[in-house]
Design a protein around this motif. Structure first.
Motif, PDB file in Angstrom:
ATOM      1  N   TYR A  48       0.830  -1.209   0.000  1.00  0.00           N
ATOM      2  CA  TYR A  48       0.000   0.000   0.000  1.00  0.00           C
ATOM      3  C   TYR A  48       0.865   1.261   0.000  1.00  0.00           C
ATOM      4  N   GLU A  93      -2.740  -0.237  -7.845  1.00  0.00           N
ATOM      5  CA  GLU A  93      -2.499   1.119  -7.367  1.00  0.00           C
ATOM      6  C   GLU A  93      -3.781   1.941  -7.364  1.00  0.00           C
ATOM      7  N   SER A  96      -5.750   1.022  -4.412  1.00  0.00           N
ATOM      8  CA  SER A  96      -5.196   1.694  -3.233  1.00  0.00           C
ATOM      9  C   SER A  96      -5.678   3.142  -3.178  1.00  0.00           C
TER      10      SER A  96
END
Length: 169
Positions: A48, A93, A96
């Motif tokens: 993360y 991504e 996230s």
């Protein structure tokens, strides 16, 4: 330090916290949420945080109040075209980002609006090739039986583990 508020109001941090850009939001998210989560492994936290760093590197200067769907489309295009990132990596991504954005919305650090992630066709970066037993025997015949690489290939064959897992052994 987090101060619990009643259920009708978002949580607020003691002291002054200015969240102006996505960099501010993502840094705050990694420090206040990701690093403190007991349900995440060290590896999960690192993933993360790495995703946040990539996001910051491309769109970190975008003001939180000006984030739109196009911001993530720009991110996708720059990461894949200019930086050569794998589509699977960019998908993770963007997930996230969505987690950080939702976290920021709940706490009043981001506008209460949904930011849609762009569509991405996941294109594998490498072939998923499994060698035949003949090929494995050929490799083993070329390795010294007392060398660590011989044992590593045998373990890969016997367990089906990933290369990284065998390397950590």
């Amino acid at each position: 330090k987090l101060v619990a508020a009643d259920d009708a109001k978002p949580e607020r941090w003691e002291g002054r916290v200015d969240v102006v850009t996505l960099e501010d939001l993502l840094n705050l998210w990694t420090v206040r949420d990701v690093e403190s989560r007991a349900d995440l492994s060290k590896y999960g936290r690192r993933n993360y945080i790495t995703a946040a760093r990539h996001l910051i590197g491309v769109i970190g200067d975008v003001r939180v109040d000006r984030v739109e769907d196009d911001s993530l489309t720009e991110y996708r295009d720059r990461r894949i075209r200019s930086q050569g990132a794998a589509t699977a990596t960019v998908i993770k991504e963007l997930k996230s980002f969505q987690m950080a954005w939702a976290w920021g919305r709940r706490r009043g650090f981001a506008p209460n609006k949904v930011i849609a992630s762009p569509n991405i066709v996941n294109v594998p970066m490498r072939d998923k090739y499994t060698p035949s037993m003949t090929e494995i025997r050929l490799v083993l015949s070329k390795l010294d039986t007392g060398h660590w690489s011989y044992l590593a290939v045998r373990l890969l064959l016997a367990t089906g583990a990933r290369i990284g897992e065998i390397a950590r052994l």
